[in-house]
Motif scaffolding. Structure first.
Motif, PDB file in Angstrom:
ATOM      1  N   ILE A   7      -5.642  -8.597  10.077  1.00 22.99           N
ATOM      2  CA  ILE A   7      -4.534  -8.389   9.211  1.00 22.99           C
ATOM      3  C   ILE A   7      -4.833  -7.617   7.964  1.00 22.99           C
ATOM      4  O   ILE A   7      -5.978  -7.559   7.363  1.00 22.99           O
ATOM      5  N   VAL A   8      -3.627  -6.980   7.512  1.00 29.19           N
ATOM      6  CA  VAL A   8      -3.906  -5.967   6.182  1.00 29.19           C
ATOM      7  C   VAL A   8      -3.697  -6.780   5.074  1.00 29.19           C
ATOM      8  O   VAL A   8      -2.776  -7.490   5.017  1.00 29.19           O
ATOM      9  N   THR A   9      -4.488  -6.786   4.096  1.00 26.06           N
ATOM     10  CA  THR A   9      -4.468  -7.724   2.937  1.00 26.06           C
ATOM     11  C   THR A   9      -4.547  -6.678   1.647  1.00 26.06           C
ATOM     12  O   THR A   9      -5.354  -5.656   1.861  1.00 26.06           O
ATOM     13  N   ALA A  37       9.850  -7.026  -4.881  1.00 25.12           N
ATOM     14  CA  ALA A  37       9.547  -6.563  -3.324  1.00 25.12           C
ATOM     15  C   ALA A  37       8.637  -5.555  -3.405  1.00 25.12           C
ATOM     16  O   ALA A  37       8.560  -4.629  -4.113  1.00 25.12           O
ATOM     17  N   LEU A  38       7.905  -5.673  -2.151  1.00 22.78           N
ATOM     18  CA  LEU A  38       6.877  -4.573  -2.043  1.00 22.78           C
ATOM     19  C   LEU A  38       7.257  -3.571  -1.066  1.00 22.78           C
ATOM     20  O   LEU A  38       7.915  -3.912   0.160  1.00 22.78           O
ATOM     21  N   VAL A  39       7.814  -2.652  -1.571  1.00 22.98           N
ATOM     22  CA  VAL A  39       8.279  -1.431  -0.882  1.00 22.98           C
ATOM     23  C   VAL A  39       7.372  -0.266  -0.571  1.00 22.98           C
ATOM     24  O   VAL A  39       6.987   0.152  -1.666  1.00 22.98           O
ATOM     25  N   LEU A  40       6.897   0.387   0.573  1.00 21.52           N
ATOM     26  CA  LEU A  40       6.065   1.215   0.586  1.00 21.52           C
ATOM     27  C   LEU A  40       6.457   2.450   1.490  1.00 21.52           C
ATOM     28  O   LEU A  40       7.525   2.117   2.210  1.00 21.52           O
ATOM     29  N   THR A  41       5.323   3.458   1.793  1.00 20.70           N
ATOM     30  CA  THR A  41       5.601   4.419   2.792  1.00 20.70           C
ATOM     31  C   THR A  41       4.460   4.191   3.497  1.00 20.70           C
ATOM     32  O   THR A  41       3.381   4.094   3.250  1.00 20.70           O
ATOM     33  N   LEU A  42       4.688   4.062   4.842  1.00 22.47           N
ATOM     34  CA  LEU A  42       3.866   3.751   5.869  1.00 22.47           C
ATOM     35  C   LEU A  42       3.796   4.795   6.808  1.00 22.47           C
ATOM     36  O   LEU A  42       4.926   5.328   7.413  1.00 22.47           O
ATOM     37  N   SER A  95       3.819   5.925  14.034  1.00 23.26           N
ATOM     38  CA  SER A  95       3.618   6.873  15.064  1.00 23.26           C
ATOM     39  C   SER A  95       3.508   8.277  14.581  1.00 23.26           C
ATOM     40  O   SER A  95       4.210   9.000  15.316  1.00 23.26           O
ATOM     41  N   GLY A  96       2.519   8.433  13.682  1.00 25.25           N
ATOM     42  CA  GLY A  96       2.428   9.713  13.077  1.00 25.25           C
ATOM     43  C   GLY A  96       3.416  10.480  12.284  1.00 25.25           C
ATOM     44  O   GLY A  96       3.254  11.373  11.612  1.00 25.25           O
ATOM     45  N   PHE A  97       4.638   9.408  11.714  1.00 29.25           N
ATOM     46  CA  PHE A  97       5.550   9.923  10.754  1.00 29.25           C
ATOM     47  C   PHE A  97       5.605   9.281   9.289  1.00 29.25           C
ATOM     48  O   PHE A  97       5.133   7.907   9.768  1.00 29.25           O
ATOM     49  N   ASP A  98       5.531   9.808   8.455  1.00 23.66           N
ATOM     50  CA  ASP A  98       5.548   9.137   7.096  1.00 23.66           C
ATOM     51  C   ASP A  98       7.165   8.450   6.878  1.00 23.66           C
ATOM     52  O   ASP A  98       8.046   9.026   6.734  1.00 23.66           O
ATOM     53  N   VAL A  99       7.148   7.172   7.114  1.00 21.80           N
ATOM     54  CA  VAL A  99       8.457   6.336   6.884  1.00 21.80           C
ATOM     55  C   VAL A  99       8.542   5.843   5.491  1.00 21.80           C
ATOM     56  O   VAL A  99       7.609   5.046   5.344  1.00 21.80           O
ATOM     57  N   ARG A 100       9.341   6.376   4.866  1.00 22.67           N
ATOM     58  CA  ARG A 100       9.653   5.595   3.548  1.00 22.67           C
ATOM     59  C   ARG A 100      10.490   4.427   3.233  1.00 22.67           C
ATOM     60  O   ARG A 100      11.455   4.216   4.451  1.00 22.67           O
ATOM     61  N   PHE A 138       4.626   0.669  18.298  1.00 21.90           N
ATOM     62  CA  PHE A 138       4.020   1.999  17.511  1.00 21.90           C
ATOM     63  C   PHE A 138       2.771   1.700  16.860  1.00 21.90           C
ATOM     64  O   PHE A 138       2.537   0.639  16.195  1.00 21.90           O
ATOM     65  N   PRO A 139       1.740   2.565  16.452  1.00 21.94           N
ATOM     66  CA  PRO A 139       0.788   2.545  15.739  1.00 21.94           C
ATOM     67  C   PRO A 139       1.361   2.678  14.343  1.00 21.94           C
ATOM     68  O   PRO A 139       2.178   3.544  14.017  1.00 21.94           O
ATOM     69  N   VAL A 140       0.867   1.945  13.386  1.00 20.49           N
ATOM     70  CA  VAL A 140       1.219   1.923  11.865  1.00 20.49           C
ATOM     71  C   VAL A 140      -0.239   2.062  11.089  1.00 20.49           C
ATOM     72  O   VAL A 140      -1.045   1.189  11.299  1.00 20.49           O
ATOM     73  N   GLN A 141      -0.088   2.961  10.420  1.00 19.50           N
ATOM     74  CA  GLN A 141      -1.483   3.311   9.511  1.00 19.50           C
ATOM     75  C   GLN A 141      -1.151   3.185   8.122  1.00 19.50           C
ATOM     76  O   GLN A 141      -0.004   3.622   7.640  1.00 19.50           O
ATOM     77  N   ALA A 142      -1.934   2.406   7.527  1.00 21.03           N
ATOM     78  CA  ALA A 142      -1.948   2.097   6.094  1.00 21.03           C
ATOM     79  C   ALA A 142      -3.235   2.529   5.418  1.00 21.03           C
ATOM     80  O   ALA A 142      -3.995   1.669   6.003  1.00 21.03           O
ATOM     81  N   SER A 143      -3.460   3.687   4.659  1.00 27.65           N
ATOM     82  CA  SER A 143      -4.882   3.971   4.422  1.00 27.65           C
ATOM     83  C   SER A 143      -5.634   4.229   5.603  1.00 27.65           C
ATOM     84  O   SER A 143      -5.312   5.018   6.514  1.00 27.65           O
ATOM     85  N   LEU A 144      -6.888   3.836   5.677  1.00 25.68           N
ATOM     86  CA  LEU A 144      -7.719   4.009   6.802  1.00 25.68           C
ATOM     87  C   LEU A 144      -7.634   2.880   8.055  1.00 25.68           C
ATOM     88  O   LEU A 144      -8.309   3.066   9.069  1.00 25.68           O
ATOM     89  N   ILE A 145      -6.515   1.998   7.982  1.00 21.91           N
ATOM     90  CA  ILE A 145      -6.351   0.813   8.766  1.00 21.91           C
ATOM     91  C   ILE A 145      -5.149   1.424   9.761  1.00 21.91           C
ATOM     92  O   ILE A 145      -4.172   1.706   9.332  1.00 21.91           O
ATOM     93  N   THR A 146      -5.279   1.127  11.117  1.00 23.44           N
ATOM     94  CA  THR A 146      -4.171   1.462  11.970  1.00 23.44           C
ATOM     95  C   THR A 146      -4.232   0.250  12.854  1.00 23.44           C
ATOM     96  O   THR A 146      -5.024  -0.250  13.523  1.00 23.44           O
TER      97      THR A 146
END
Length: 118
Positions: free
Chosen positions: A7-9, A25-30, A33-38, A89-97
């Motif tokens: 779990i990502v915390t 609201a927490l809105v980010l760019t993640l 699948s290798g794309f930056d989704v805003r 899809f793989p989702v990457q946030a910082s060093l976590i996928t």
């Protein structure tokens, strides 16, 4: 961000810098699948992770790759929407996928994806 049992915390914020409590609201760019989704909304009340069909197509994927076609999904307001299908899809946030299953829907209004606590 810290992974705990898959779990990502997020670490606690320095409370001395917070002037008043808020529930923004927490809105980010993640990376999805290798794309930056805003404009990804983090919604802990959502039981399904959603991805907008337009974004799915912009990522150069075909709707023919989707599984579990045409499922009804219930929204928080009691209305329903139809999922076009599911994909992992793989989702990457910082060093976590993490591999996340998304239900692809036609319209998420102001967001490209909504991620919950599925």
């Amino acid at each position: 961000m810290c992974p705990v049992d898959g779990i990502v915390t997020f670490p606690l914020v320095n409370a001395s810098r917070v002037l008043q409590p808020h529930e923004d609201a927490l809105v980010l760019t993640l990376g999805i699948s290798g794309f930056d989704v805003r404009r990804v909304l983090i919604d802990p009340g959502s039981s399904t992770d959603l991805l907008q069909m337009l974004v799915f197509k912009q990522m150069d994927y075909s709707p023919s790759t989707l599984e579990n076609l045409r499922r009804l999904l219930s929204r928080f307001n009691g209305a329903t929407t139809t999922s076009q299908g599911d994909i992992v899809f793989p989702v990457q946030a910082s060093l976590i996928t993490l591999n996340i299953q998304f239900s692809v829907v036609e319209d998420l209004f102001h967001f490209n994806a909504i991620m919950g606590c599925a």
